[in-house]
Design a protein around this motif. Structure first.
Motif, short mmCIF file in Angstrom:
data_model
loop_
_atom_site.label_atom_id
_atom_site.label_comp_id
_atom_site.label_asym_id
_atom_site.label_seq_id
_atom_site.Cartn_x
_atom_site.Cartn_y
_atom_site.Cartn_z
N UNK C 31 36.80 57.34 36.85
CA UNK C 31 37.21 57.30 38.23
C UNK C 31 36.43 56.03 38.88
N UNK C 32 35.09 55.80 38.09
CA UNK C 32 34.28 54.60 38.77
C UNK C 32 34.95 53.25 38.23
N UNK C 33 35.35 53.23 36.81
CA UNK C 33 36.11 51.92 36.38
C UNK C 33 37.34 51.77 37.20
N UNK C 100 28.01 50.02 44.36
CA UNK C 100 28.05 50.30 42.73
C UNK C 100 26.93 49.32 42.28
N UNK C 101 26.58 48.08 42.46
CA UNK C 101 25.45 47.40 42.15
C UNK C 101 24.23 48.24 42.48
N UNK C 102 24.30 48.57 43.80
CA UNK C 102 22.94 49.45 44.37
C UNK C 102 22.45 50.63 43.51
N UNK C 103 23.60 51.42 43.19
CA UNK C 103 23.61 52.49 42.46
C UNK C 103 23.08 52.35 40.94
N UNK C 104 23.61 51.18 40.25
CA UNK C 104 23.46 50.78 39.11
C UNK C 104 21.82 50.35 38.87
N UNK C 105 21.66 49.66 39.75
CA UNK C 105 20.18 49.10 39.91
C UNK C 105 19.12 50.05 40.02
N UNK C 106 19.47 51.01 40.85
CA UNK C 106 18.58 51.98 41.27
C UNK C 106 18.37 53.08 39.96
N UNK C 122 28.11 56.65 40.63
CA UNK C 122 29.12 55.43 41.36
C UNK C 122 30.05 56.13 41.91
N UNK C 123 31.06 57.16 41.24
CA UNK C 123 32.09 57.61 41.95
C UNK C 123 31.64 58.18 43.38
N UNK C 124 30.50 59.05 43.38
CA UNK C 124 29.99 59.70 44.58
C UNK C 124 29.78 58.76 45.64
N UNK C 125 28.67 58.13 45.37
CA UNK C 125 27.93 57.10 46.43
C UNK C 125 28.65 55.86 46.53
N UNK C 126 29.42 55.22 45.60
CA UNK C 126 29.68 53.92 45.67
C UNK C 126 31.20 53.96 45.80
N UNK C 127 31.89 54.91 45.68
CA UNK C 127 33.45 54.88 45.81
C UNK C 127 33.86 55.84 46.89
N UNK C 128 33.65 57.30 46.66
CA UNK C 128 34.13 58.21 47.42
C UNK C 128 33.29 57.81 48.87
N UNK C 129 32.23 57.70 48.85
CA UNK C 129 31.35 57.67 50.40
C UNK C 129 32.04 56.33 51.27
N UNK C 130 31.99 55.23 50.46
CA UNK C 130 32.30 54.20 51.51
C UNK C 130 34.03 54.28 52.00
#
Lengths: 253, 263, 323
Positions: C31-33, C100-106, C122-130
């Motif tokens: 999903x992230x990809x 996505x970059x924020x989650x990855x760097x975290x 990433x799916x939760x916080x960087x895709x679904x959320x925004x």
């Protein structure tokens, strides 16, 4: 003043050998909200000259510099190395002209110093060994050899200012345009920077408030106020005119 | 003020430090994958993995204490997994009569919980070791070499570069707010809603400053020849030693998986 | 000292390694990809050359903004996650890349979130959320028309919903992994985040108010490049509807939940080997559970997506027929 500039223009144009690094004529620029920033600027900077651009805040110094590098577009003529700026030649001309911005944090945007100094040559399409060579050379020029792997954030302000200069030196420009190079520096760092600038061979246009540096380093001064050039001549002459300086918000060094 | 606590890299010259970042990244991912594939209750497998990562930590000389301390970050999440102690069917060990129905601790549940904890703990140690021995810029080009999209890596580079700058700005804003909060005991003014909105205003002004900064950065990039393409220098070639080391550790991990998977 | 407390308290949504089964982790990556791929394409269209420096610095902004906190009560503090703020200020796809970059760097720098499970995070916080946030924001603004309250209500609702939906997704992932039975995880995560979401909503509101006052041209909705409103608005409202319908499941009252969950076969599915649709012998050596989990995940995602798209398409056809 204007007559002098025009006659010099004709003289230099007559030579037709090396076009001057900077030739500006009738330049006007207004901000999006309508305020007029530049109300007709004529400026000629010849090869090898070191020119100070002084004036009170809001006079239009930074705007003029941005127009020179094509980051802003105005009306009138701007010729850099004899070519009028347009989309086709911007990249090429920018490689010959190094702009050092006021806030080094805006100019040092890569993860490491090496990446930042390599940026210019890399984007100019130079081969990798040459890029590496230039990075070492540029860092050595500004006294930051060995700093390649450092994160820019970890440098002091003085080091950052020198690093910012290195990022344009690596492009080996013929013209250097600097915006407030000594602002915010402590005396020692300021001294180092002035010495660095003294030893650089490039043609220079320096926007600054630092009148002592102007007196020491830059033989010609251009005073700009409210979007117009009000004086343009030898530094020694202008700086001894107290009335002129006070009229335009400048202090004697 | 420099928030150096934010940078997890600890400089050093150990063999782990000098190992090619690409190899380290792949091995870390493999380690975590093996941990995930290890079935519950494979104590031998977990033990071997623990030994392997401990060896790597010692070899790296970054200090065992550091790694353990950072690994503690995941602890709060273990609460989420705690429920498994009660919900896995098995032989009852303990029964508590608390609200919500009788809570029965089962042996299977406890062992499963332990397995989850071990997997998590092992994985996190591998990640901590990776970042402690590899400067972030190196991780970036390693990812690029491993085919992560260039745009993402470039954004990551900017994030890393400006993280500290903006964190400093955020810190300054919070200090200024503290200095202005008249209420004793540090609780801050008025009510929660008001405080949240003030925090929001701080975020808003930080956003505007960041946006304007990004425009100046773009100008600086353009002035040095940026044309929209992400250009980078070629990464250094992989040394045979790195390849050998990588293969060796990789094989070790796979054998541990094989051994552990049976147990 | 301030920083050690703030940095050391992770928001309860970054899943560490070891807590998700391999199947769920892989679906997360899939999903992230897909999400990131679409985002790369769409934001390049919208932002062009400025894409990288803008999103890079704003990713740093989100990171720094997550450090801004305020006292809720006693020792607890509330702070921002930022998915909704990013979406409203940057547009949905730029927000996806930024988050996505924020989650990855975290995950990489601070071990806030695991590496193998990063896809799910990433799916939760960087895709679904925004995306949820943007849809809901546009939906509310659609309802409000020209009136200003649309921005405030939309901003708050978007921020709140983004946090809750991301938490629900997180709980579902934990459930399907067998780490935490969904009967407990869902109400717990949803319950906590219903409260955290209020903090997120208020901070987002404060930020939007300031930006609207100082630089209104920066709100994504105003900018000419904002992606087509209607599709987003409708999907957002559809999501809101689905959320409301499913909310009884999040009730912490065990009896009610159990009854509903048993009716839907939910609890059983999460705990035992679900869906004996794919028998053991077909794929020797591969765990039945993993495959089934993958299949279930994909099926579920497609169903929800299909509903949303179907609604949007239906509405569009109707409008075209009227025009």
């Amino acid at each position: 003043m204007r007559e002098e500039t025009l006659s010099r223009t004709r003289f230099v144009a007559g030579l037709a050998e090396t076009p001057p690094p900077v030739l500006v004529s009738g330049l006007r620029f207004s901000y999006p909200d309508g305020r007029e920033a530049l109300a007709g600027i004529d400026l000629l900077v010849g090869q090898g000259e070191k020119v100070a651009l002084v004036g009170p805040n809001g006079a239009g110094k930074s705007t003029l510099l941005l127009l020179l590098t094509g980051l802003l577009r105005g009306e009138g003529t701007i010729q850099v190395f004899g070519e009028a700026l347009h989309d086709g030649n911007l990249r090429r001309l920018r490689a010959r002209m190094g702009m050092v911005f006021q806030d080094p944090d805006d100019q040092l945007f890569s993860p490491t110093l090496f990446d930042d100094v390599a940026y210019g040559p890399l984007y100019a399409g130079l081969p990798e060994p040459e890029v590496r060579r230039r990075v070492s050379w540029a860092l050595a020029q500004v006294g930051l050899d060995g700093f390649e792997e450092r994160l820019s954030h970890h440098l002091s302000l003085g080091e950052k200012k020198r690093a910012a200069i290195a990022t344009v030196l690596s492009m080996q420009p013929e013209l250097l345009v600097l915006d407030e190079p000594t602002a915010g520096l402590d005396p020692r760092a300021r001294r180092r920077l002035i010495e660095l600038l003294r030893h650089l061979p490039q043609t220079m246009l320096v926007a600054t408030h630092d009148m002592r540096m102007v007196a020491e380093l830059l033989p010609r001064t251009v005073i700009i106020d409210r979007g117009r050039i009000v004086a343009d001549g030898p530094t020694a002459q202008l700086l001894s005119d107290r009335q002129l300086l006070e009229a335009h918000g400048l202090e004697l060094p | 003020m420099h928030i150096d606590a934010l940078d997890s890299y600890r400089p050093g010259e150990s063999p782990v430090h000098r190992l090619d970042p690409r190899v380290k990244l792949v091995l870390t991912a493999l380690f975590i994958l093996v941990a995930a594939l290890m079935p519950d209750r494979s104590w031998i497998g977990f033990g071997l993995m623990g030994g392997l990562i401990l060896l790597a930590e010692l070899l790296s000389r970054v200090g065992l204490g550091l790694v353990q301390k950072r690994s503690a970050v995941a602890l709060p999440f273990t609460l989420a997994a705690l429920t498994v102690v009660f919900s896995t069917p098995g032989r009852a060990l303990l029964r508590a009569y608390l609200p919500g129905g009788p809570w029965t601790v089962t042996d299977a549940g406890l062992l499963r919980f332990l397995s989850i904890l071990l997997r998590s703990y092992l994985s996190i140690q591998a990640a901590v070791l990776l970042t402690a021995t590899t400067p972030f810029p190196d991780l970036l080009w390693a990812m690029r070499a491993l085919r992560v999209p260039r745009t993402l890596v470039a954004i990551g580079g900017f994030l890393y570069r400006y993280l500290f700058v903006l964190a400093d700005e955020a810190a300054r804003m919070m200090r200024a707010r503290e200095a202005r909060s008249a209420a004793p005991g540090g609780r801050g003014g008025r009510n929660v809603v008001w405080r949240a909105r003030v925090t929001g205003a701080m975020a808003g002004s930080l956003f505007i400053r960041s946006y304007e900064r990004s425009e100046r950065i773009y100008a600086a990039m353009v002035a040095r020849g940026y044309d929209g393409e992400i250009r980078t220098l070629a990464p250094p070639t992989l040394r045979p030693a790195d390849l050998v080391a990588g293969a060796a550790v990789g094989m070790a991990l796979l054998s541990i998986l094989f051994v552990g998977g049976r147990g | 000292m301030l920083f050690s407390t703030v940095v050391a308290s992770p928001p309860p949504m970054h899943i560490p390694d070891g807590f998700l089964s391999l199947g769920v982790a892989l679906i997360g990556w899939l999903l992230a990809a897909i999400g990131v791929g679409i985002a790369l394409w769409r934001s390049r269209e919208a932002l062009g050359e400025r894409q990288v420096p803008l999103m890079g610095v704003l990713a740093a902004f989100i990171f720094a903004a997550q450090m801004l906190n305020f006292t809720v009560a006693g020792g607890t503090s509330g702070h921002l996650i930022g998915g909704a703020l990013a979406a409203i200020l940057l547009g949905p796809w730029a927000a996806v890349l930024t988050m996505t970059t924020v989650v990855a760097v975290q995950a990489l720098l601070f071990q806030d979130g695991g590496l193998l499970v990063m896809g799910a995070n990433i799916t939760n916080m960087a895709i679904i959320a925004p995306l949820v946030a943007y849809g809901l924001y546009r939906g509310v603004r659609l309802l409000a028309g020209e009136r200003r309250w649309g921005v405030w209500a939309g901003g708050f609702a978007a921020a709140w919903a983004s946090v809750v939906v991301a938490a629900v997704a997180c709980a579902i992932e934990l459930g399907f992994s067998g780490t935490s039975p969904i009967g407990i995880a869902l109400p717990a995560m949803a319950g906590i985040h219903v409260l955290i979401g209020i903090g997120e909503g208020l901070i987002t509101l404060g930020a939007l108010a300031l930006v609207a006052a100082a630089r209104p041209d920066l709100l994504a909705g105003e900018r000419a490049q904002a992606p087509g409103g209607l599709r987003w608005a409708l999907t957002g409202l559809a999501v809101a509807l689905v959320l409301t319908l499913l909310s009884p499941l999040a009730s912490p009252h065990p009896d009610g939940l159990e009854r509903v969950a048993e009716d839907l076969g939910f609890i059983e599915a999460a705990q035992d080997a679900p869906y004996t649709v794919i028998p053991d012998y077909v794929f020797p050596g591969i765990s039945n559970e993993a495959l089934a989990t993958i299949a279930a995940g994909i099926a579920g995602t497609l169903i929800v997506f299909g509903i949303a798209v179907g609604l949007a398409a239906l509405y569009r056809r109707r409008r075209m027929a009227e025009a």
